[in-house]
Design an enzyme around this catalytic site. Structure first.
Site, PDB file in Angstrom:
ATOM      1  NE  ARG A 148      -4.050  -2.020   2.052  1.00  0.00           N
ATOM      2  CZ  ARG A 148      -4.572  -2.787   2.985  1.00  0.00           C
ATOM      3  NH1 ARG A 148      -4.036  -2.845   4.194  1.00  0.00           N
ATOM      4  NH2 ARG A 148      -5.642  -3.511   2.720  1.00  0.00           N
ATOM      5  NE  ARG A 185     -11.595  -1.457 -12.534  1.00  0.00           N
ATOM      6  CZ  ARG A 185     -10.273  -1.223 -12.620  1.00  0.00           C
ATOM      7  NH1 ARG A 185      -9.815   0.015 -12.713  1.00  0.00           N
ATOM      8  NH2 ARG A 185      -9.413  -2.224 -12.604  1.00  0.00           N
ATOM      9  CG  ASP A 187      -6.707   1.466 -11.341  1.00  0.00           C
ATOM     10  OD1 ASP A 187      -6.941   0.504 -12.091  1.00  0.00           O
ATOM     11  OD2 ASP A 187      -5.561   1.874 -11.087  1.00  0.00           O
ATOM     12  CG  HIS A 191      -1.877  -1.563  -4.959  1.00  0.00           C
ATOM     13  ND1 HIS A 191      -0.781  -2.345  -4.638  1.00  0.00           N
ATOM     14  CD2 HIS A 191      -2.528  -2.211  -5.950  1.00  0.00           C
ATOM     15  CE1 HIS A 191      -0.766  -3.410  -5.430  1.00  0.00           C
ATOM     16  NE2 HIS A 191      -1.810  -3.354  -6.230  1.00  0.00           N
ATOM     17  CD  GLU A 224      -9.264  -4.222 -10.571  1.00  0.00           C
ATOM     18  OE1 GLU A 224     -10.499  -4.341 -10.619  1.00  0.00           O
ATOM     19  OE2 GLU A 224      -8.501  -4.699 -11.415  1.00  0.00           O
ATOM     20  CG  ASN A 287     -10.091  -7.575 -15.491  1.00  0.00           C
ATOM     21  OD1 ASN A 287      -9.133  -8.116 -16.043  1.00  0.00           O
ATOM     22  ND2 ASN A 287      -9.987  -7.002 -14.316  1.00  0.00           N
TER      23      ASN A 287
HETATM   24  C1  LAG Z   1      -5.192  -1.647 -12.251  1.00  0.00           C
HETATM   25  N1  LAG Z   1      -6.035  -2.109 -11.360  1.00  0.00           N
HETATM   26  O1  LAG Z   1      -5.849  -2.111 -10.089  1.00  0.00           O
HETATM   27  C2  LAG Z   1      -5.547  -1.662 -13.683  1.00  0.00           C
HETATM   28  O2  LAG Z   1      -6.663  -2.519 -13.895  1.00  0.00           O
HETATM   29  C3  LAG Z   1      -4.336  -2.058 -14.485  1.00  0.00           C
HETATM   30  O3  LAG Z   1      -4.669  -2.159 -15.847  1.00  0.00           O
HETATM   31  C4  LAG Z   1      -3.225  -1.039 -14.247  1.00  0.00           C
HETATM   32  O4  LAG Z   1      -1.994  -1.428 -14.886  1.00  0.00           O
HETATM   33  C5  LAG Z   1      -2.902  -0.936 -12.763  1.00  0.00           C
HETATM   34  N2  LAG Z   1      -3.999  -1.166 -11.871  1.00  0.00           N
HETATM   35  C6  LAG Z   1      -2.341   0.446 -12.467  1.00  0.00           C
HETATM   36  O5  LAG Z   1      -3.369   1.409 -12.630  1.00  0.00           O
HETATM   37  C7  LAG Z   1      -1.802  -1.046 -16.246  1.00  0.00           C
HETATM   38  C8  LAG Z   1      -0.878  -2.045 -16.922  1.00  0.00           C
HETATM   39  C9  LAG Z   1       0.555  -1.880 -16.422  1.00  0.00           C
HETATM   40  C10 LAG Z   1       0.997  -0.455 -16.673  1.00  0.00           C
HETATM   41  C11 LAG Z   1       0.057   0.424 -15.830  1.00  0.00           C
HETATM   42  C12 LAG Z   1       0.405   1.899 -15.931  1.00  0.00           C
HETATM   43  O6  LAG Z   1      -1.339  -3.379 -16.631  1.00  0.00           O
HETATM   44  O7  LAG Z   1       1.407  -2.771 -17.190  1.00  0.00           O
HETATM   45  O8  LAG Z   1       2.345  -0.274 -16.295  1.00  0.00           O
HETATM   46  O9  LAG Z   1      -1.289   0.276 -16.326  1.00  0.00           O
HETATM   47  O10 LAG Z   1       0.381   2.330 -17.253  1.00  0.00           O
HETATM   48  C13 LAG Z   1       3.195   0.307 -17.302  1.00  0.00           C
HETATM   49  C14 LAG Z   1       4.245  -0.672 -17.800  1.00  0.00           C
HETATM   50  C15 LAG Z   1       5.211  -1.027 -16.653  1.00  0.00           C
HETATM   51  C16 LAG Z   1       5.857   0.252 -16.105  1.00  0.00           C
HETATM   52  C17 LAG Z   1       4.755   1.218 -15.671  1.00  0.00           C
HETATM   53  C18 LAG Z   1       5.330   2.563 -15.218  1.00  0.00           C
HETATM   54  O11 LAG Z   1       3.620  -1.848 -18.311  1.00  0.00           O
HETATM   55  O12 LAG Z   1       6.203  -1.921 -17.134  1.00  0.00           O
HETATM   56  O13 LAG Z   1       6.663  -0.050 -14.970  1.00  0.00           O
HETATM   57  O14 LAG Z   1       3.868   1.473 -16.783  1.00  0.00           O
HETATM   58  O15 LAG Z   1       5.927   3.251 -16.292  1.00  0.00           O
HETATM   59 CA    CA Z   2      -0.633   3.067  -2.591  1.00  0.00          CA
END
Ligand code: LAG
Ligand code: CA
Length: 478
Positions: A148, A185, A187, A191, A224, A287
């Protein structure tokens, strides 16, 4: 905060992932309203950082709380909410306030904001270093403090115990309530500390009565929280003050339809399986995250795997069963995790086109427009407020049950024919199976089922049929 405020006669939420506001408004008026859908979960509305090649996940990296994204402007958002409410369809916003962006050089947002991300400076809000937790990586899911107070994938972690941060979040939420949304929702709720969330939610306004919400109505909150068991944080820390996404639901059903469990066991599906109390649970098969990283979960891609479309079978079971608040994933086609939604050469989203058979084009899957899916939404409406009755199974993967005397469903998850005389509890008459066809102008384009004077009917689902489900209900009577 667990009442969805669906308009009476409506049910089922659809996640219109990455749709533009103007297109959602049209969808509410032309399809979702007439079909009786209850609501839409929309993609995040707050300004996000622009990332090269525009992956879908850039929208989970907020740079300010301005309403400016690839889905549209504030004006377009407001207009969409009004038009959807008028069509009897509620709007739920995906709100991202656990974190801001990760580190980016020269960060620029979809609404023109900039940020000095390395120094935790977000002038568009404004936030500064003082508003964030000290940077550390989340790397230990056995430690609630780590989960968190540290950064999820390098995303700068806001400190929701700070009064200033709470105020910014509450203002953002109040503004979406003002324009008529029915809820949100949360997100990455896992955390954030439950006690901080409780304070934030309690400060949010009542729903706006100008949009046909009863006076004093509270926003619907669904959080979430990914809890498959075995971690420090549990879904039961969150469900006393809002609903929670029930991730075990899709896994269990996917396992069964993938042949790793038997459908007969679902006779007591619900809390007895370790799921949340029904009214606290948002349930779904896949999802936008699980359809990308979880090969065991059924998704639109699974439909080609067998002759029977197994995602459709799982969704049909979900919509036929009274447990939980059902949400349907509506996808765009993708090959890789990072793939962007359909877009033009300068990065504008390209909206779906609608084919004559109601399905979508332009790279959109639109599961909610599959006949087997939208007809089961109508089944769910017809069966509202009834229980599961007359459970039947063959000891393996052929099951059937009725919902009061409003609906009856049979599912053939075995590799051999389903041929049974079963009690349906429906009024005598001829019914149209809404899976294999539609009832249009009193003509059934699919299979028909004859319910006799005793409420019994011959039910047949052959192993080589395209669909492994048969469903009839009081509104599908010829
Ligand atoms: C969620 N739910 O609790 C969302 O459903 C999920 O889609 C979100 O991740 C996550 N929490 C954060 O809001 C998505 C992608 C991640 C992505 C993140 C931020 O699944 O892969 O991370 O959104 O854009 C991306 C890169 C990482 C990188 C990060 C920071 O994939 O590799 O470390 O950005 O630059
Ligand atoms: Ca947090």
């Amino acid at each position: 905060q667990k009442d969805l405020h669906y308009v009476p006669g409506h049910n089922g939420m659809v996640h219109l992932f990455e749709w533009k506001w103007g297109k959602i408004a049209e969808e509410c008026e032309n399809f979702l309203g007439p079909m009786g859908f209850g609501g839409v979960q929309v993609s995040p509305i707050q300004e996000n950082v622009i990332i090269k090649n525009r992956p879908w996940w850039e929208r989970y990296q907020p740079i300010s709380y301005k309403w400016a994204t690839r889905s549209g402007t504030a004006k377009e958002f407001k207009d969409m909410v009004r038009r959807c409410n008028n069509a009897g369809v509620r709007i739920y916003v995906d709100v991202v306030f656990n974190h801001m962006t990760g580190n980016h050089k020269n960060a620029k947002g979809t609404g023109g904001s900039t940020a000095d991300t390395q120094n935790f400076n977000y002038p568009g809000v404004p936030y500064s270093g003082f508003d964030f937790h000290v940077s550390c990586p989340i790397n230990n899911y056995q430690d609630a403090g780590n989960v968190r107070n540290c950064e999820l994938s390098g995303l700068h972690d806001l400190d929701q115990s700070k009064e200033y941060v709470r105020e910014k979040i509450v203002n953002f939420l109040n503004k979406i309530i003002d324009v008529g949304v029915a809820g949100y929702r949360v997100d990455a709720a896992k955390h954030m500390w439950p006690e901080d969330l409780k304070v934030i939610y309690s400060r949010v306004k009542n729903l706006n009565p100008e949009h046909n919400f009863p006076s004093g109505a509270r926003p619907y909150v669904f959080q979430e929280v990914i809890d498959y068991g075995g971690e420090a944080i549990s879904k039961y820390e969150y469900n006393s003050f809002g609903a929670v996404t029930e991730f075990r639901y899709g896994i269990e059903l996917s396992n069964a339809l993938n042949g790793k469990n038997q459908l007969k066991w679902f006779s007591n599906w619900g809390e007895a399986w370790g799921l949340l109390p029904s009214q606290d649970a948002v349930v779904f098969i896949d999802n936008h995250d699980t359809q990308r990283g979880h090969p065991e979960i059924l998704t639109y891609k699974s439909s080609k795997k067998y002759k029977a479309m197994i995602l459709q079978m799982a969704v049909a079971f979900m919509l036929a069963h009274p447990y939980g608040t059902a949400r349907i994933m509506s996808s765009f086609a993708f090959d890789s995790f990072d793939a962007n939604p359909p877009q033009d050469s300068i990065g504008n989203l390209i909206s779906p086109t609608i084919n004559s058979d109601k399905t979508c084009g332009n790279g959109w899957i639109c599961e909610h427009r599959w006949r087997q899916v939208y007809n089961m939404v109508r089944f769910r409406i017809a069966a509202n407020n009834t229980d599961v009755n007359n459970w039947w199974d063959n000891g393996q993967n052929q099951i059937a049950f009725s919902r009061g005397n409003a609906g009856f469903i049979a599912i053939n998850g075995d590799g051999h024919d389903f041929k049974q005389h079963l009690y349906t509890s429906l009024q005598p008459g001829i019914y149209c199976d809404v899976i294999s066809g539609n009832l249009e102008n009193n003509v059934c384009t699919g299979k028909t089922v004859t319910v006799d004077q005793n409420g019994k009917a011959y039910i047949e689902i052959l192993a080589n049929e395209e669909d492994g489900v048969l469903a009839i209900h009081r509104q599908s009577k010829l």
